[in-house]
Design a protein around this motif. Structure first.
Motif, PDB file in Angstrom:
ATOM      1  N   ASP A  28       0.821  -1.208   0.000  1.00 45.49           N
ATOM      2  CA  ASP A  28       0.000   0.000   0.000  1.00 45.49           C
ATOM      3  C   ASP A  28       0.860   1.264   0.000  1.00 45.49           C
ATOM      4  O   ASP A  28       0.636   2.185  -0.784  1.00 45.49           O
ATOM      5  CB  ASP A  28      -0.913  -0.032   1.236  1.00 45.49           C
ATOM      6  N   CYS A  29       1.827   1.313   0.903  1.00 44.89           N
ATOM      7  CA  CYS A  29       2.700   2.493   1.015  1.00 44.89           C
ATOM      8  C   CYS A  29       3.996   2.094   1.726  1.00 44.89           C
ATOM      9  O   CYS A  29       3.991   1.854   2.940  1.00 44.89           O
ATOM     10  CB  CYS A  29       2.001   3.615   1.787  1.00 44.89           C
ATOM     11  N   PRO A  30       5.110   2.024   0.982  1.00 47.16           N
ATOM     12  CA  PRO A  30       6.378   1.622   1.609  1.00 47.16           C
ATOM     13  C   PRO A  30       6.781   2.521   2.781  1.00 47.16           C
ATOM     14  O   PRO A  30       7.375   2.049   3.755  1.00 47.16           O
ATOM     15  CB  PRO A  30       7.382   1.716   0.457  1.00 47.16           C
ATOM     16  N   ARG A  31       6.463   3.807   2.691  1.00 46.03           N
ATOM     17  CA  ARG A  31       6.829   4.672   3.828  1.00 46.03           C
ATOM     18  C   ARG A  31       6.049   4.283   5.085  1.00 46.03           C
ATOM     19  O   ARG A  31       6.594   4.271   6.188  1.00 46.03           O
ATOM     20  CB  ARG A  31       6.572   6.145   3.507  1.00 46.03           C
ATOM     21  N   ARG A  32       4.775   3.978   4.909  1.00 45.51           N
ATOM     22  CA  ARG A  32       3.994   3.581   6.086  1.00 45.51           C
ATOM     23  C   ARG A  32       4.561   2.287   6.676  1.00 45.51           C
ATOM     24  O   ARG A  32       4.595   2.108   7.892  1.00 45.51           O
ATOM     25  CB  ARG A  32       2.510   3.414   5.717  1.00 45.51           C
ATOM     26  N   TYR A  33       5.025   1.385   5.807  1.00 44.73           N
ATOM     27  CA  TYR A  33       5.669   0.157   6.294  1.00 44.73           C
ATOM     28  C   TYR A  33       6.898   0.523   7.133  1.00 44.73           C
ATOM     29  O   TYR A  33       7.080   0.010   8.233  1.00 44.73           O
ATOM     30  CB  TYR A  33       6.090  -0.721   5.104  1.00 44.73           C
ATOM     31  N   PRO A 251       9.556   4.820  -0.493  1.00 46.01           N
ATOM     32  CA  PRO A 251       8.909   6.058  -0.948  1.00 46.01           C
ATOM     33  C   PRO A 251       7.501   6.207  -0.392  1.00 46.01           C
ATOM     34  O   PRO A 251       6.797   5.220  -0.149  1.00 46.01           O
ATOM     35  CB  PRO A 251       8.865   5.886  -2.478  1.00 46.01           C
ATOM     36  N   ALA A 252       7.107   7.465  -0.212  1.00 48.12           N
ATOM     37  CA  ALA A 252       5.703   7.739   0.138  1.00 48.12           C
ATOM     38  C   ALA A 252       4.844   7.416  -1.084  1.00 48.12           C
ATOM     39  O   ALA A 252       5.259   7.662  -2.221  1.00 48.12           O
ATOM     40  CB  ALA A 252       5.545   9.204   0.527  1.00 48.12           C
ATOM     41  N   ARG A 253       3.675   6.853  -0.852  1.00 45.57           N
ATOM     42  CA  ARG A 253       2.748   6.580  -1.951  1.00 45.57           C
ATOM     43  C   ARG A 253       1.411   7.233  -1.605  1.00 45.57           C
ATOM     44  O   ARG A 253       0.477   6.559  -1.149  1.00 45.57           O
ATOM     45  CB  ARG A 253       2.601   5.066  -2.144  1.00 45.57           C
ATOM     46  N   PRO A 254       1.313   8.543  -1.790  1.00 49.01           N
ATOM     47  CA  PRO A 254       0.116   9.263  -1.348  1.00 49.01           C
ATOM     48  C   PRO A 254      -1.140   8.796  -2.077  1.00 49.01           C
ATOM     49  O   PRO A 254      -1.103   8.473  -3.264  1.00 49.01           O
ATOM     50  CB  PRO A 254       0.432  10.728  -1.700  1.00 49.01           C
ATOM     51  N   SER A 255      -2.244   8.774  -1.345  1.00 45.01           N
ATOM     52  CA  SER A 255      -3.531   8.363  -1.904  1.00 45.01           C
ATOM     53  C   SER A 255      -4.624   8.884  -0.968  1.00 45.01           C
ATOM     54  O   SER A 255      -4.334   9.524   0.059  1.00 45.01           O
ATOM     55  CB  SER A 255      -3.620   6.838  -1.976  1.00 45.01           C
ATOM     56  N   ARG A 257      -6.083   7.234   1.034  1.00 44.98           N
ATOM     57  CA  ARG A 257      -5.838   6.532   2.295  1.00 44.98           C
ATOM     58  C   ARG A 257      -5.100   7.413   3.317  1.00 44.98           C
ATOM     59  O   ARG A 257      -5.188   7.189   4.520  1.00 44.98           O
ATOM     60  CB  ARG A 257      -5.034   5.262   1.967  1.00 44.98           C
ATOM     61  N   CYS A 258      -4.355   8.421   2.798  1.00 38.48           N
ATOM     62  CA  CYS A 258      -3.580   9.295   3.699  1.00 38.48           C
ATOM     63  C   CYS A 258      -4.496  10.034   4.679  1.00 38.48           C
ATOM     64  O   CYS A 258      -4.038  10.453   5.747  1.00 38.48           O
ATOM     65  CB  CYS A 258      -2.781  10.311   2.894  1.00 38.48           C
ATOM     66  N   ALA A 259      -5.770  10.183   4.335  1.00 33.64           N
ATOM     67  CA  ALA A 259      -6.703  10.907   5.210  1.00 33.64           C
ATOM     68  C   ALA A 259      -6.813  10.239   6.578  1.00 33.64           C
ATOM     69  O   ALA A 259      -7.036  10.908   7.585  1.00 33.64           O
ATOM     70  CB  ALA A 259      -8.083  10.994   4.553  1.00 33.64           C
ATOM     71  N   TRP A 260      -6.662   8.917   6.628  1.00 29.81           N
ATOM     72  CA  TRP A 260      -6.790   8.226   7.913  1.00 29.81           C
ATOM     73  C   TRP A 260      -5.569   7.350   8.239  1.00 29.81           C
ATOM     74  O   TRP A 260      -5.655   6.408   9.020  1.00 29.81           O
ATOM     75  CB  TRP A 260      -8.085   7.407   7.972  1.00 29.81           C
ATOM     76  N   CYS A 261      -4.428   7.708   7.630  1.00 31.53           N
ATOM     77  CA  CYS A 261      -3.198   6.962   7.937  1.00 31.53           C
ATOM     78  C   CYS A 261      -2.726   7.323   9.345  1.00 31.53           C
ATOM     79  O   CYS A 261      -2.675   8.497   9.712  1.00 31.53           O
ATOM     80  CB  CYS A 261      -2.115   7.304   6.921  1.00 31.53           C
ATOM     81  N   ASP A 262      -2.327   6.317  10.107  1.00 31.65           N
ATOM     82  CA  ASP A 262      -1.831   6.536  11.465  1.00 31.65           C
ATOM     83  C   ASP A 262      -0.620   7.464  11.501  1.00 31.65           C
ATOM     84  O   ASP A 262      -0.392   8.155  12.498  1.00 31.65           O
ATOM     85  CB  ASP A 262      -1.417   5.200  12.093  1.00 31.65           C
ATOM     86  N   PHE A 263       0.187   7.433  10.412  1.00 31.93           N
ATOM     87  CA  PHE A 263       1.442   8.180  10.435  1.00 31.93           C
ATOM     88  C   PHE A 263       1.364   9.525   9.716  1.00 31.93           C
ATOM     89  O   PHE A 263       2.382  10.149   9.446  1.00 31.93           O
ATOM     90  CB  PHE A 263       2.563   7.307   9.852  1.00 31.93           C
ATOM     91  N   ARG A 264       0.164   9.934   9.421  1.00 32.18           N
ATOM     92  CA  ARG A 264      -0.048  11.227   8.775  1.00 32.18           C
ATOM     93  C   ARG A 264       0.684  12.385   9.484  1.00 32.18           C
ATOM     94  O   ARG A 264       1.279  13.239   8.818  1.00 32.18           O
ATOM     95  CB  ARG A 264      -1.564  11.469   8.738  1.00 32.18           C
ATOM     96  N   PRO A 265       0.667  12.455  10.840  1.00 30.40           N
ATOM     97  CA  PRO A 265       1.360  13.577  11.491  1.00 30.40           C
ATOM     98  C   PRO A 265       2.850  13.628  11.176  1.00 30.40           C
ATOM     99  O   PRO A 265       3.466  14.682  11.322  1.00 30.40           O
ATOM    100  CB  PRO A 265       1.130  13.310  12.994  1.00 30.40           C
ATOM    101  N   SER A 266       3.438  12.514  10.745  1.00 28.16           N
ATOM    102  CA  SER A 266       4.884  12.465  10.469  1.00 28.16           C
ATOM    103  C   SER A 266       5.184  12.432   8.979  1.00 28.16           C
ATOM    104  O   SER A 266       6.314  12.138   8.592  1.00 28.16           O
ATOM    105  CB  SER A 266       5.486  11.218  11.134  1.00 28.16           C
ATOM    106  N   CYS A 267       4.173  12.701   8.123  1.00 30.73           N
ATOM    107  CA  CYS A 267       4.356  12.515   6.691  1.00 30.73           C
ATOM    108  C   CYS A 267       3.840  13.738   5.913  1.00 30.73           C
ATOM    109  O   CYS A 267       2.634  13.859   5.662  1.00 30.73           O
ATOM    110  CB  CYS A 267       3.618  11.253   6.246  1.00 30.73           C
ATOM    111  N   PRO A 268       4.743  14.647   5.518  1.00 31.33           N
ATOM    112  CA  PRO A 268       4.302  15.860   4.792  1.00 31.33           C
ATOM    113  C   PRO A 268       3.559  15.528   3.497  1.00 31.33           C
ATOM    114  O   PRO A 268       2.567  16.186   3.165  1.00 31.33           O
ATOM    115  CB  PRO A 268       5.622  16.592   4.507  1.00 31.33           C
ATOM    116  N   GLU A 269       4.025  14.527   2.737  1.00 34.91           N
ATOM    117  CA  GLU A 269       3.350  14.180   1.475  1.00 34.91           C
ATOM    118  C   GLU A 269       1.922  13.729   1.733  1.00 34.91           C
ATOM    119  O   GLU A 269       0.998  14.066   0.986  1.00 34.91           O
ATOM    120  CB  GLU A 269       4.105  13.069   0.741  1.00 34.91           C
ATOM    121  N   GLY A 270       1.723  12.954   2.783  1.00 39.80           N
ATOM    122  CA  GLY A 270       0.382  12.490   3.113  1.00 39.80           C
ATOM    123  C   GLY A 270      -0.530  13.629   3.521  1.00 39.80           C
ATOM    124  O   GLY A 270      -1.717  13.650   3.172  1.00 39.80           O
ATOM    125  N   GLN A 271       0.029  14.601   4.236  1.00 37.96           N
ATOM    126  CA  GLN A 271      -0.780  15.743   4.666  1.00 37.96           C
ATOM    127  C   GLN A 271      -1.251  16.559   3.462  1.00 37.96           C
ATOM    128  O   GLN A 271      -2.339  17.131   3.473  1.00 37.96           O
ATOM    129  CB  GLN A 271       0.035  16.619   5.622  1.00 37.96           C
TER     130      GLN A 271
END
Ligand code: SF4
Length: 285
Positions: A28-33, A251-255, A257-271
């Motif tokens: 889904d997202c290597p960065r989240r992994y 790499p971040a894989r924004p989608s 899904r970033c709206a409810w990713c647990d690591f959103r506070p630590s991920c500028p691309e997701g925000q």
């Protein structure tokens, strides 16, 4: 009949241990992994999500129900266990939490009414693990492992049961396409030494069961895909340990899904990818 041919004699390299959750996260997202499993200490996360809390409460109540003797597995007892296991994490306020507590009590009570719960499962949140090779006759290339919600024994075969509490009722295609269920089937067959081909998704809000029967070929297809992902995540992890560039390896894989990713506070691309979801937005309506 032995299910899938596993090889144990020669292990030319260290086997990668993978769980369905790890594989799905990396896909889904290597960065989240990386943030979930590699970074220590783990990066800042969001607070709890109400849908996750609700799922955990339902799982715990059903587990407690099946730990009772069959005669005590009544709808009223199921509803009481739900209340005993209740938590409020992620709900908008006490009123919304109370609405969902009552709703979830109805779900588990109806589940007991509609389904035969008289047989004690062979596994409840049971840990299963197996070294596997997707190709017959080849040495094991990875170890799959994880905790199955429930493993039933029906006749001579095992059945994997997974509880769902999300917004949408899954169908049989989702059951058949679930890599997690297929991996649990393979690992359960190996751990408990019995064939396991049937997998089921039990959706509590709708009271539906989506089921699929795997063939040896369909299980092998899932294992082949799991092996490919396991290779990728092992290579990325090893390269990082040798000083590789963290951004290109994971790499971040924004989608959406970033709206409810647990690591959103630590991920500028997701925000930037999506506005933040409210912690109760993913509850079943
Ligand atoms: S916020 Fe999005 S891009 Fe960032 S880690 Fe989470 S899923 Fe990946």
């Amino acid at each position: 009949m032995e299910q899938l041919g596993f090889e144990f004699e020669v292990q030319p390299r260290k086997l990668t241990k993978v769980s369905p959750a790890r594989l799905a996260t990396f896909d889904d997202c290597p960065r989240r992994y990386r943030m979930s499993y590699v970074d220590r200490p783990p990066p800042t996360r969001t607070g709890p999500w109400a849908h996750s809390t609700l799922g955990a409460v339902v799982h715990n109540a059903l587990r407690a129900l099946f730990e009772l003797s069959p005669a005590r597995r009544t709808p009223a007892r199921a509803a009481a266990l739900l209340a005993e296991n209740w938590q409020d994490g992620g709900f908008a306020d006490a009123r919304q939490a109370a609405v969902y507590r009552e709703r979830a009590q109805s779900w588990v009570a109806e589940y007991v009414e509609r389904n035969d719960v008289s047989t004690t499962p062979i596994g409840l949140e049971r840990w299963v693990s197996a070294p596997v090779s997707p190709e017959p006759g080849k040495p094991a290339s990875l170890i799959i492992e994880g905790r199955a919600d429930r493993i039933d024994e029906r006749g001579a075969e095992l059945v994997i049961v997974d509880y769902k509490t999300g917004r949408r009722a899954p169908d049989e295609y989702e059951a058949r396409g679930s890599q997690a269920l297929a991996m649990y089937a393979v690992a359960a067959a190996r751990t408990l030494r019995r064939p396991c081909r049937r997998v089921e998704l039990h959706h509590l809000p709708s009271g539906t069961v989506a089921a699929a029967e795997h063939s040896e070929a369909s299980l092998r297809r899932h294992l082949t895909r799991a092996e490919e992902t396991a290779e990728d995540l092992r290579a990325a992890t090893d390269d990082l340990a040798e000083g590789g560039d963290v951004q290109s390896l994971f790499p971040a894989r924004p989608s959406a899904r970033c709206a409810w990713c647990d690591f959103r506070p630590s991920c500028p691309e997701g925000q930037q990818a999506a506005p933040p979801a409210k912690s109760w937005e993913l509850l079943a309506p």
